[in-house]
Design a protein around this motif. Structure first.
Motif, PDB file in Angstrom:
ATOM      1  N   THR A   1       0.822  -1.212   0.000  1.00  0.00           N
ATOM      2  CA  THR A   1       0.000   0.000   0.000  1.00  0.00           C
ATOM      3  C   THR A   1       0.855   1.261   0.000  1.00  0.00           C
ATOM      4  O   THR A   1       0.369   2.335  -0.370  1.00  0.00           O
TER       5      THR A   1
ATOM      6  N   SER B   1     -11.004   3.731   5.501  1.00  0.00           N
ATOM      7  CA  SER B   1     -11.465   2.402   5.931  1.00  0.00           C
ATOM      8  C   SER B   1     -12.623   2.502   6.909  1.00  0.00           C
ATOM      9  O   SER B   1     -13.606   1.765   6.813  1.00  0.00           O
TER      10      SER B   1
ATOM     11  N   ALA C   1      -6.417  -0.586   5.473  1.00  0.00           N
ATOM     12  CA  ALA C   1      -5.680  -0.919   4.253  1.00  0.00           C
ATOM     13  C   ALA C   1      -4.249  -1.329   4.573  1.00  0.00           C
ATOM     14  O   ALA C   1      -3.737  -2.326   4.050  1.00  0.00           O
ATOM     15  N   SER C   2      -3.600  -0.592   5.459  1.00  0.00           N
ATOM     16  CA  SER C   2      -2.204  -0.877   5.799  1.00  0.00           C
ATOM     17  C   SER C   2      -2.055  -2.131   6.645  1.00  0.00           C
ATOM     18  O   SER C   2      -1.037  -2.824   6.583  1.00  0.00           O
TER      19      SER C   2
ATOM     20  N   THR D   1      -7.654  -6.140   5.012  1.00  0.00           N
ATOM     21  CA  THR D   1      -6.432  -5.380   4.823  1.00  0.00           C
ATOM     22  C   THR D   1      -5.898  -5.597   3.420  1.00  0.00           C
ATOM     23  O   THR D   1      -6.281  -6.554   2.742  1.00  0.00           O
ATOM     24  N   CYS D   2      -5.039  -4.711   2.981  1.00  0.00           N
ATOM     25  CA  CYS D   2      -4.527  -4.773   1.610  1.00  0.00           C
ATOM     26  C   CYS D   2      -3.023  -4.997   1.564  1.00  0.00           C
ATOM     27  O   CYS D   2      -2.371  -4.711   0.558  1.00  0.00           O
ATOM     28  N   ASN D   3      -2.461  -5.498   2.643  1.00  0.00           N
ATOM     29  CA  ASN D   3      -1.081  -5.968   2.702  1.00  0.00           C
ATOM     30  C   ASN D   3      -1.063  -7.385   3.238  1.00  0.00           C
ATOM     31  O   ASN D   3      -2.023  -7.825   3.886  1.00  0.00           O
TER      32      ASN D   3
ATOM     33  N   GLU E   1      -0.743   1.919  -5.503  1.00  0.00           N
ATOM     34  CA  GLU E   1      -1.793   2.822  -5.953  1.00  0.00           C
ATOM     35  C   GLU E   1      -1.292   3.674  -7.123  1.00  0.00           C
ATOM     36  O   GLU E   1      -0.091   3.890  -7.286  1.00  0.00           O
TER      37      GLU E   1
ATOM     38  N   THR F   1      -4.489   5.222  -0.603  1.00  0.00           N
ATOM     39  CA  THR F   1      -5.265   3.988  -0.436  1.00  0.00           C
ATOM     40  C   THR F   1      -6.772   4.188  -0.491  1.00  0.00           C
ATOM     41  O   THR F   1      -7.524   3.229  -0.365  1.00  0.00           O
TER      42      THR F   1
ATOM     43  N   LYS G   1      -7.457   2.094  -5.078  1.00  0.00           N
ATOM     44  CA  LYS G   1      -7.665   0.644  -5.248  1.00  0.00           C
ATOM     45  C   LYS G   1      -7.941  -0.069  -3.927  1.00  0.00           C
ATOM     46  O   LYS G   1      -8.818  -0.933  -3.858  1.00  0.00           O
ATOM     47  N   ALA G   2      -7.207   0.285  -2.889  1.00  0.00           N
ATOM     48  CA  ALA G   2      -7.433  -0.371  -1.602  1.00  0.00           C
ATOM     49  C   ALA G   2      -8.842  -0.097  -1.105  1.00  0.00           C
ATOM     50  O   ALA G   2      -9.536  -1.000  -0.618  1.00  0.00           O
TER      51      ALA G   2
ATOM     52  N   GLN H   1     -11.809  -2.839  -0.418  1.00  0.00           N
ATOM     53  CA  GLN H   1     -12.509  -2.949   0.860  1.00  0.00           C
ATOM     54  C   GLN H   1     -14.019  -2.822   0.665  1.00  0.00           C
ATOM     55  O   GLN H   1     -14.793  -3.552   1.285  1.00  0.00           O
TER      56      GLN H   1
END
Length: 285
Positions: free
Chosen positions: A21, A85, A152-153, A177-179, A199, A205, A208-209, A213
């Protein structure tokens, strides 16, 4: 396999140990690009999101099964998050009552910094690992409930702390989450990791993140409500009739289901107040 899907899977392997991210955009000199190239680049990146979500479907299924089982016993679904988020969790929760006719306390979104932070960011609100659990105490959360942390992180202290303490107290916990391999995923019983890559604007974030979500939240709340019987066929038979558009939709649903004319459908809807009750009462005659 679609080439985009293959590229994304390869990307997962290459960047498993770093924060995707925060990694640098695949595009540079954005300010020099023609508008058409900017829009095409954003769109090309967005195309990767659904494939990343697809890889997480088994974990989403596992989490929804747990949510439905608990909600059938009187449990509730909670979301906690910060920034984008947190806002996404609040939006998803707030849309369940009008869409499915459920009480607002069935799905609850809580944001770091409180409701005021929905519109205006509150500095450092996400940095307190104890605050989320304190916020949840206002709702008397217990082991019948489910808590999903959204970050996201995967490193937001507010979210990690809330999920960790909830799990210690016997509450089913999940996360989005995106990691990969984050502290948040380690804290959650059922982690959902949707790695969409860098991104378009490095570190932004909300792009895309945030889209990933939102897609996962759509899947969770929709499949949960279907599992709880709030959809019949493919229709929102318990939706709140809160404006003329929805009243019209309800009338058309009744007309189609019962094969009656508009005037009859209108009378039934006015009398019973919901599509489900209108259809059920008509069939008792």
């Amino acid at each position: 396999m679609n080439s985009s899907h293959y590229q994304l899977s390869t990307f997962h392997c290459q960047l498993k140990t770093m924060s995707t991210t925060e990694s640098s955009s695949l595009y540079n000199d954005l300010e020099k690009m023609p508008l058409s190239e900017l829009l095409a680049g954003i769109n090309n990146e967005d195309k990767k999101v659904a494939y990343a979500v697809e890889e997480a479907v088994p974990q989403i299924e596992k989490l929804v099964e747990g949510i439905v089982a608990r909600m059938k016993q009187g449990g509730r679904l909670f979301y906690i998050g910060a920034g984008t988020s947190g806002r996404l969790g609040v939006v998803d929760a707030s849309e369940c009552p009008p869409t499915y006719g459920v009480p607002p306390e069935w799905v609850i979104g809580i944001m770091a910094g409180g409701d005021a932070a929905i519109r205006k960011s509150k500095e450092f609100a996400e940095d307190d690992p104890e605050q989320a659990w304190q916020d949840l105490q206002e709702y008397n959360i217990d082991e019948k409930d489910t808590l999903i942390g959204i970050a996201a992180s995967g490193t937001t202290p507010y979210v990690i702390g809330g999920v960790k303490i909830a799990r210690e107290n016997g509450i089913l916990t999940g996360c989005i989450t995106c990691n990969l391999e984050t502290p948040l995923a380690a804290a959650a019983e059922v982690p959902i990791e949707v790695v969409v890559g860098p991104e378009f604007v490095t570190g932004s974030t909300r792009m895309k993140a945030g889209t990933a979500q939102k897609l996962v939240l759509n899947m969770i709340s929709t499949s949960t409500m279907i599992g709880l019987g709030r959809v019949k066929g493919n229709r929102m038979v318990d939706m709140q009739l809160s404006n003329n558009k929805l009243v019209d939709r309800g009338e058309r649903m009744i007309m189609s289901e019962l094969e009656i004319d508009r005037e009859q459908a209108k009378q039934l809807l006015e009398e019973h107040g919901s599509v489900r009750k209108a259809v059920e009462e008509y069939r008792k005659q």
